[in-house]
Scaffold this active site. Structure first.
Site, PDB file in Angstrom:
ATOM      1  N   ARG A   1     -11.826  -5.109 -18.577  1.00 12.16           N
ATOM      2  CA  ARG A   1     -11.294  -6.465 -18.732  1.00 12.16           C
ATOM      3  C   ARG A   1     -11.876  -7.356 -17.645  1.00 12.16           C
ATOM      4  NH1 ARG A   1      -4.975  -7.671 -18.416  1.00 12.16           N
ATOM      5  NH2 ARG A   1      -5.351  -7.366 -16.189  1.00 12.16           N
TER       6      ARG A   1
ATOM      7  N   ASN B   1       3.013  -7.684 -21.795  1.00 10.36           N
ATOM      8  CA  ASN B   1       3.635  -8.087 -20.524  1.00 10.36           C
ATOM      9  C   ASN B   1       3.632  -9.603 -20.396  1.00 10.36           C
ATOM     10  OD1 ASN B   1       3.435  -5.375 -20.201  1.00 10.36           O
ATOM     11  ND2 ASN B   1       1.860  -5.440 -18.631  1.00 10.36           N
ATOM     12  N   ASP B   2       2.483 -10.193 -20.673  1.00 16.08           N
ATOM     13  CA  ASP B   2       2.399 -11.651 -20.599  1.00 16.08           C
ATOM     14  C   ASP B   2       2.890 -12.309 -21.880  1.00 16.08           C
ATOM     15  OD1 ASP B   2       1.442 -12.481 -18.047  1.00 16.08           O
ATOM     16  OD2 ASP B   2      -0.384 -11.378 -18.497  1.00 16.08           O
TER      17      ASP B   2
ATOM     18  N   CYS C   1      -1.813  -2.999 -25.218  1.00 12.54           N
ATOM     19  CA  CYS C   1      -1.974  -2.373 -23.898  1.00 12.54           C
ATOM     20  C   CYS C   1      -0.917  -2.822 -22.885  1.00 12.54           C
ATOM     21  CB  CYS C   1      -3.374  -2.629 -23.351  1.00 12.54           C
ATOM     22  SG  CYS C   1      -3.723  -4.371 -23.083  1.00 12.54           S
TER      23      CYS C   1
ATOM     24  N   ARG D   1      -8.319  -2.713 -15.523  1.00 11.96           N
ATOM     25  CA  ARG D   1      -8.013  -4.000 -14.878  1.00 11.96           C
ATOM     26  C   ARG D   1      -9.014  -4.181 -13.738  1.00 11.96           C
ATOM     27  NH1 ARG D   1      -2.337  -2.333 -16.169  1.00 11.96           N
ATOM     28  NH2 ARG D   1      -1.289  -4.108 -17.118  1.00 11.96           N
TER      29      ARG D   1
ATOM     30  N   GLU E   1      -2.281 -12.506 -25.358  1.00  9.52           N
ATOM     31  CA  GLU E   1      -1.131 -12.528 -24.447  1.00  9.52           C
ATOM     32  C   GLU E   1      -0.574 -13.931 -24.262  1.00  9.52           C
ATOM     33  OE1 GLU E   1      -2.384 -10.673 -20.779  1.00  9.52           O
ATOM     34  OE2 GLU E   1      -4.262 -11.758 -20.723  1.00  9.52           O
TER      35      GLU E   1
ATOM     36  N   ARG F   1       7.797 -12.924 -15.703  1.00 10.15           N
ATOM     37  CA  ARG F   1       7.905 -11.460 -15.755  1.00 10.15           C
ATOM     38  C   ARG F   1       8.265 -10.840 -14.419  1.00 10.15           C
ATOM     39  NH1 ARG F   1       1.567  -9.833 -16.939  1.00 10.15           N
ATOM     40  NH2 ARG F   1       1.805  -7.966 -15.698  1.00 10.15           N
TER      41      ARG F   1
ATOM     42  N   HIS G   1       0.823  -1.202   0.000  1.00  7.71           N
ATOM     43  CA  HIS G   1       0.000   0.000   0.000  1.00  7.71           C
ATOM     44  C   HIS G   1       0.857   1.253   0.000  1.00  7.71           C
ATOM     45  CE1 HIS G   1      -3.874  -1.481  -0.265  1.00  7.71           C
ATOM     46  NE2 HIS G   1      -3.859  -2.175   0.871  1.00  7.71           N
TER      47      HIS G   1
HETATM   48  C1  PEP Z   1      -0.320  -7.682 -20.325  1.00  8.01           C
HETATM   49  O1  PEP Z   1      -0.164  -8.867 -20.019  1.00  8.01           O
HETATM   50  O2  PEP Z   1       0.390  -7.072 -21.148  1.00  8.01           O
HETATM   51  C2  PEP Z   1      -1.396  -6.890 -19.700  1.00  8.01           C
HETATM   52  C3  PEP Z   1      -1.683  -5.675 -20.117  1.00  8.01           C
HETATM   53  O3  PEP Z   1      -2.062  -7.454 -18.663  1.00  8.01           O
HETATM   54  P1  PEP Z   1      -1.499  -7.538 -17.158  1.00  8.01           P
HETATM   55  O4  PEP Z   1      -0.239  -6.730 -17.094  1.00  8.01           O
HETATM   56  O5  PEP Z   1      -2.591  -7.029 -16.313  1.00  8.01           O
HETATM   57  O6  PEP Z   1      -1.262  -9.010 -17.002  1.00  8.01           O
HETATM   58 MG    MG Z   2      -1.660  -9.879 -18.890  1.00  6.99          MG
END
Ligand code: PEP
Ligand code: MG
Length: 588
Positions: free
Chosen positions: A341, A461-462, A509, A305, A438, A472, A198
Site C-alpha cells: 500500500r 477501519n476507516d 483488509c 502498510r 475506505e 476511530r 515501542h
Molecule cells: C482500514 O482503514 O481499514 C485499513 C486497513 O487501513 P489502516 O487501518 O491502515 O488505516
Molecule cells: Mg485505512
C-alpha cells in the site's frame, strides 16, 4: 458458562488500559521504579575535565546500547532492532553533541544540567506536535537523556529482576522492555504509553501480553501482588478472587489448547462445509509479522502498510532503501502476491509537514498527501516497480475519494515506468493497481472505481469511522463505532455488487476481517478474500471450515433487513448457535 464481560462487570479489583499486546497471564507483580535522577546545576571550573567526563559518559552509553542492540537483534531480528540503532545515532549526532559541548564551555555549568536542558528542548518540540507517534518518540529520547546523565553520575543500571514476573512501571523504554524480556517477564503493565509505543510494539513481537496507558497502575499495584494481565481486552485484575483465578486459569488452559490445535490447521484450506474456498491473506504491520504470515498459512500479503518503514527506520526511506525492502519482501513471499500500500501518512499517522490541520482525518492524508508531494510519491512508485520484476507485487492506494485521484496516479505510474525504461530497469509492466475503499464516496462509486483499477480492498477501519462519523481513536465515542451498523452492511453490499459487475477482485483488509462474529457475515455477503493480521488467520480458518456458505448467505440477506446493530448481532449469534460453532473471539 461465565463470560469475560460477566467476570469484569462487577470486579472491584479491576483496572483497564489499552490492550497493547494480546495474551493472558497470571503472575506476581514486580514494580519497576526508575530512580529519579537529581540534576546538579552547579557551576564548574575545570572545563577540560567536564568535557572529558561527558565523552566518557557517551562512550559508556554506546557500550550499553550496543549490548542491548545485539540482544534485540537476537530476539527480534535486525529490522526491529533498528530502534536501538536510531538511539545510537543520537549519541553520534554532531549537532546535538556539538551544541552540548559548546554550552559546557561557554556556560560553565555541570554537563548533566546542559544535557538535560538541551535534550529536553527537543522533547518539548516533539510533545508539542500533539501526535501519538511523535510523543512516543519523545519518550525514547528520554531514555537517551537519562542514560547519559546516569553515566555522568557514574550510577549503575538496574535491569536484573526475578524471573516470571509481570513488570509494572510508569513507562517502559524499548531498552527496558528488551532487558526484562530476557529475564522471562510474563507481562507488562504501564501507566503511560499507547499502541504505538515501542514497549507495545516490542511486546507484540515477543508475544508478551501487555496493557499500557492505565494511568495509575503504579499507584494501585504493590510489589508481589498477584496480577492477571489480559492483553486481549486491556484489563488487569489485582489479587484475583478464587472465582476469578479459576476463570482465568481455565481460559489460559483453553488458549494453549486452541493455539496448538490451530497450528494443525495451517495446511488446510479455508473451505466452507459446502465447498466454498475463501482466500486468507495477511496484513503486515511490522517486519516480524512476515514470518508469522508464512507460518500461519496465509496465501499472500493483502496489505503491507508501507508507512511502517518510517516507524521502523524512524525516517523516510530513500528510493533505493525502499526498493531493497520491497524486493526482500516479494522474494520471501514468492510466488505469493504481496500488496504494497502506498504510504498512508497524514491523519493520525505521522506528521509529514509543519502544517497543523484542525481535522487531520479529513485532511491531507494518504493519496491526497502523496499527490501533493509528487517527488515522495514517485520515489515510492519507482521503488515498487523496481521490486516487481518477479511479478508478485501489486500496488494499492489509500484514502481514495475521487476517480481523478486514481487517474492522476495512473499517469504518474506511467511517467515512472518511462523513466525506468529509459534507465533500462526491469519491472512488471502489467503490475496491478488497486485502491482501498475506505471513504464513503468511493464505496458508493465502487463499480466506477472497479472499472478503473485492477482490484479493490475494503478498509473497514476507516470506512466505518467516515460512515458513522466516529473518530476511530476517540474513547469518548468508541461505543458508537459499530461494525455491525446497518449502514455498514448496506455499504459493504454496494461494494461487493460493484466489484462483481465490474468483474474485479475484491478483498477486505480492515480489522473486521478478524472479528469472529463478522466472518460468517462477510462471507455471506459475498466476500471471497479476507486479509487479516497473521496471528488471527488460524482462528478465521477454523470458523470458515465449520460454516455452510448457503446458510451464511441466508443469514447475511436477513441481516441486511435489520435496522439496528442489536438485531444484526443477535441474528449472527443465532447463526453461530445453529451452526454449533464456538464463538471464541480472536483465539479466546
Ligand atoms: C482500514 O482503514 O481499514 C485499513 C486497513 O487501513 P489502516 O487501518 O491502515 O488505516
Ligand atoms: Mg485505512
Amino acid at each position: 458458562m461465565i463470560t469475560f464481560d460477566q467476570i469484569y462487570k462487577d470486579a472491584k479489583n479491576k483496572m483497564t488500559g489499552i490492550a497493547a499486546a494480546p495474551g493472558l497471564v497470571i503472575a506476581k507483580a514486580y514494580k519497576f521504579v526508575k530512580e529519579e535522577l537529581e540534576i546538579s546545576k552547579l557551576e564548574i571550573t575545570n572545563i577540560k575535565q567536564a568535557l572529558s567526563d561527558f565523552d566518557d559518559a557517551l562512550s559508556k552509553c554506546k557500550k550499553e546500547l550496543n549490548k542491548i542492540l545485539l540482544l534485540a537483534r537476537d530476539i527480534m531480528g535486525n529490522k526491529r532492532a533498528i530502534i536501538f540503532e536510531a538511539q545510537m545515532m543520537i549519541l553520534d549526532d554532531p549537532i546535538l553533541i556539538g551544541t552540548i559541548k559548546r554550552r559546557i564551555k561557554y556556560e560553565k555549568m555541570d554537563p548533566e544540567f546542559i544535557v538535560d536542558d538541551e535534550i529536553s528542548k527537543y522533547q518539548k518540540l516533539m510533545f508539542k506536535a500533539h501526535e501519538a507517534y511523535m510523543s512516543e518518540r519523545a519518550h525514547d529520547i528520554e531514555d537517551i537523556k537519562s542514560r547519559i546523565i546516569r553515566n555522568l553520575q557514574n550510577k549503575k543500571l538496574k535491569s536484573k529482576i526475578s524471573k516470571d514476573v509481570i513488570v509494572v512501571s510508569e513507562t517502559l523504554t524499548p531498552a527496558d522492555t528488551i532487558l526484562f524480556s530476557r529475564s522471562n517477564s510474563k507481562g507488562f503493565v504501564t501507566d503511560h504509553g499507547g499502541l504505538t509505543s515501542h514497549a507495545a510494539i516490542i511486546s507484540r513481537s515477543l508475544n508478551i501480553p501487555a496493557v499500557v496507558g492505565t494511568h495509575n497502575s503504579t499507584m494501585l499495584i504493590h510489589d508481589g501482588d498477584e496480577l492477571v494481565v489480559d492483553g486481549f481486552h486491556g484489563c488487569i485484575i489485582i489479587n484475583p478472587t478464587k472465582r476469578q483465578r479459576n476463570f482465568f486459569n481455565r481460559k489460559i488452559k483453553h488458549l494453549n489448547e486452541l493455539q496448538s490445535s490451530l497450528k494443525e490447521l495451517k495446511n488446510n484450506k479455508a473451505e466452507t462445509t459446502d465447498g466454498k474456498v475463501i482466500e486468507l491473506l495477511a496484513n503486515v504491520d511490522v517486519t516480524g509479522e512476515i514470518d508469522i504470515a508464512k507460518t500461519s498459512g496465509a496465501q499472500g500479503i493483502g496489505l503491507y502498510r508501507s508507512e511502517q518503514i518510517i516507524a521502523e527506520l524512524g525516517n523516510f526511506a530513500s528510493e533505493n532503501e525502499q526498493t531493497e525492502i520491497y524486493r526482500k519482501l516479494a522474494s520471501r513471499m514468492y510466488p505469493q502476491i504481496v500488496t504494497i500500500r502506498a504510504l498512508d501518512i497524514g491523519g493520525d499517522k505521522f506528521n509529514f509537514s509543519e502544517i497543523s490541520e484542525p481535522n487531520p482525518f479529513l485532511g491531507l492524508r494518504g493519496i491526497r498527501l502523496l499527490l501533493k508531494n509528487k517527488n515522495l510519491f514517485k520515489a515510492q512508485i519507482r521503488s515498487v516497480l523496481r521490486a516487481s520484476r518477479n511479478k508478485n507485487i501489486q500496488f494499492m492506494l489509500p484514502m481514495v475519494s475521487s476517480l481523478l485521484e486514481v487517474r492522476e496516479t495512473k499517469n504518474l505510474i506511467n511517467v515512472c515506468k518511462k523513466e525506468l525504461k529509459k534507465n533500462k530497469e526491469k519491472f512488471d509492466n502489467n503490475i496491478k493497481i488497486g485502491i482501498m475503499i475506505e471513504v464513503p464516496s468511493a464505496a458508493l462509486l465502487a463499480k466506477e472505481f472497479a472499472d478503473e483499477v485492477d482490484f479493490l480492498s475494503i478498509g473497514t477501519n476507516d470506512l466505518i469511522q467516515y460512515l458513522v462519523a466516529v473518530d476511530r481513536g476517540n474513547d469518548l465515542v468508541s461505543d458508537l463505532y459499530r461494525e455491525f451498523h446497518p449502514a455498514v452492511l448496506k455499504t459493504l453490499k454496494i461494494i461487493v455488487d460493484g466489484a462483481k459487475i465490474s468483474n474485479k477482485q475484491l478483498s477486505l483488509c480492515g480489522e473486521m476481517a478478524a472479528d469472529t462474529l463478522a466472518i460468517p457475515l462477510l462471507i455471506g455477503l459475498g466476500l471471497k478474500t479476507l486479509s487479516l493480521s497473521p496471528a488471527t488467520i488460524p482462528n478465521a480458518k477454523r470458523i470458515i471450515r465449520s460454516l455452510s456458505y448457503a446458510n451464511a448467505k441466508k443469514m447475511a440477506e436477513e441481516c441486511l433487513k435489520f435496522t439496528t446493530s442489536h438485531g444484526i448481532i443477535s441474528r449472527i449469534e443465532k447463526f453461530f448457535e445453529d451452526s454449533k460453532i464456538k464463538r471464541t473471539r480472536n483465539i479466546i
